[in-house]
Design a protein around this motif. Structure first.
Motif, PDB file in Angstrom:
ATOM      1  N   ALA A 118       0.831  -1.202   0.000  1.00  0.00           N
ATOM      2  CA  ALA A 118       0.000   0.000   0.000  1.00  0.00           C
ATOM      3  C   ALA A 118       0.868   1.255   0.000  1.00  0.00           C
ATOM      4  N   ASN A 119       1.914   1.245   0.802  1.00  0.00           N
ATOM      5  CA  ASN A 119       2.826   2.391   0.820  1.00  0.00           C
ATOM      6  C   ASN A 119       3.598   2.520  -0.493  1.00  0.00           C
ATOM      7  N   ALA A 120       3.953   1.399  -1.110  1.00  0.00           N
ATOM      8  CA  ALA A 120       4.641   1.440  -2.403  1.00  0.00           C
ATOM      9  C   ALA A 120       3.735   2.058  -3.458  1.00  0.00           C
ATOM     10  N   SER A 121       2.471   1.663  -3.472  1.00  0.00           N
ATOM     11  CA  SER A 121       1.521   2.219  -4.432  1.00  0.00           C
ATOM     12  C   SER A 121       1.339   3.717  -4.197  1.00  0.00           C
ATOM     13  N   ALA A 122       1.227   4.127  -2.940  1.00  0.00           N
ATOM     14  CA  ALA A 122       1.083   5.552  -2.623  1.00  0.00           C
ATOM     15  C   ALA A 122       2.355   6.315  -2.993  1.00  0.00           C
ATOM     16  N   SER A 123       3.512   5.699  -2.822  1.00  0.00           N
ATOM     17  CA  SER A 123       4.775   6.345  -3.193  1.00  0.00           C
ATOM     18  C   SER A 123       4.863   6.561  -4.698  1.00  0.00           C
ATOM     19  N   LEU A 124       4.448   5.561  -5.466  1.00  0.00           N
ATOM     20  CA  LEU A 124       4.436   5.715  -6.920  1.00  0.00           C
ATOM     21  C   LEU A 124       3.446   6.791  -7.348  1.00  0.00           C
ATOM     22  N   LEU A 125       2.324   6.863  -6.658  1.00  0.00           N
ATOM     23  CA  LEU A 125       1.345   7.910  -6.946  1.00  0.00           C
ATOM     24  C   LEU A 125       1.920   9.288  -6.615  1.00  0.00           C
ATOM     25  N   LEU A 126       2.698   9.358  -5.546  1.00  0.00           N
ATOM     26  CA  LEU A 126       3.348  10.617  -5.179  1.00  0.00           C
ATOM     27  C   LEU A 126       4.390  11.018  -6.231  1.00  0.00           C
ATOM     28  N   LEU A 127       5.134  10.053  -6.739  1.00  0.00           N
ATOM     29  CA  LEU A 127       6.094  10.345  -7.806  1.00  0.00           C
ATOM     30  C   LEU A 127       5.378  10.795  -9.084  1.00  0.00           C
ATOM     31  N   ALA A 128       4.217  10.196  -9.358  1.00  0.00           N
ATOM     32  CA  ALA A 128       3.416  10.635 -10.505  1.00  0.00           C
ATOM     33  C   ALA A 128       2.937  12.069 -10.296  1.00  0.00           C
ATOM     34  N   PHE A 129       2.621  12.421  -9.053  1.00  0.00           N
ATOM     35  CA  PHE A 129       2.258  13.807  -8.745  1.00  0.00           C
ATOM     36  C   PHE A 129       3.420  14.749  -9.056  1.00  0.00           C
TER      37      PHE A 129
END
Length: 169
Positions: A140-151
């Motif tokens: 879950a944190n990995a997915s959120a981290s990738l979403l943050l990088l996409a941001f």
């Protein structure tokens, strides 16, 4: 009139959009496949991302970002190959400008929701003494981290699109 952006800047913009697409795709896959089994004295529960509202929101922002980025990649490829914008007038520049702004905020809030709910779920499960596999939180944190990088990628695109705006409007 076409904006006076160089072909190099168009290619850099396209590469950032492709990077954004890849980050969103991986984040989407990791989140959608993330499950955990919770063992209680009474029964065994299987938790999926769609069982938690914040993960649903994160998923929705990811899908919106994915669709918008795919559309923008198609527009960019057309613009590079044909030498002109698919949307005539100021519409293409304004779509890039406002779309990147809105998308960056959506992705940032989706990532924040993912990080927040993961921390809260871990605390709640630990407080009740429920054993949940650590990989659930890590994915879950990995997915959120990738979403943050996409941001971050979208925020950079937003800055780039703001430079084209004064030339058109």
């Amino acid at each position: 009139m076409e904006p006076t952006t160089s072909s190099a800047s168009r290619i850099v913009t396209l590469l950032l959009k492709v990077l954004n697409f890849v980050l969103l795709l991986i984040s989407l896959i990791v989140l959608a496949t993330n499950t955990a089994t919770v063992y209680t004295e009474v029964q065994t529960l299987k938790i999926r991302f769609n069982d938690v509202y914040a993960y649903r929101y994160m998923f929705a922002t990811n899908v919106i970002g994915f669709a918008y980025t795919l559309l923008q990649i198609a527009f960019s490829i057309f613009h590079i190959i044909m030498g002109k914008s698919l949307i005539s007038g100021d519409g293409g520049v304004l779509l890039d400008f406002y779309g990147d702004k809105v998308l960056s905020y959506l992705l940032a809030t989706g990532a924040a929701a993912g990080f927040g709910v993961t921390k809260d779920l871990k605390a709640a499960f630990d407080a009740f003494g429920l054993a949940v596999d650590k990989s659930f939180y890590e994915k879950a944190n990995a997915s959120a981290s990738l979403l943050l990088l996409a941001f971050v990628s979208t925020a950079i695109l937003s800055v780039i699109s703001s430079y084209a705006l004064p030339k058109k409007v």
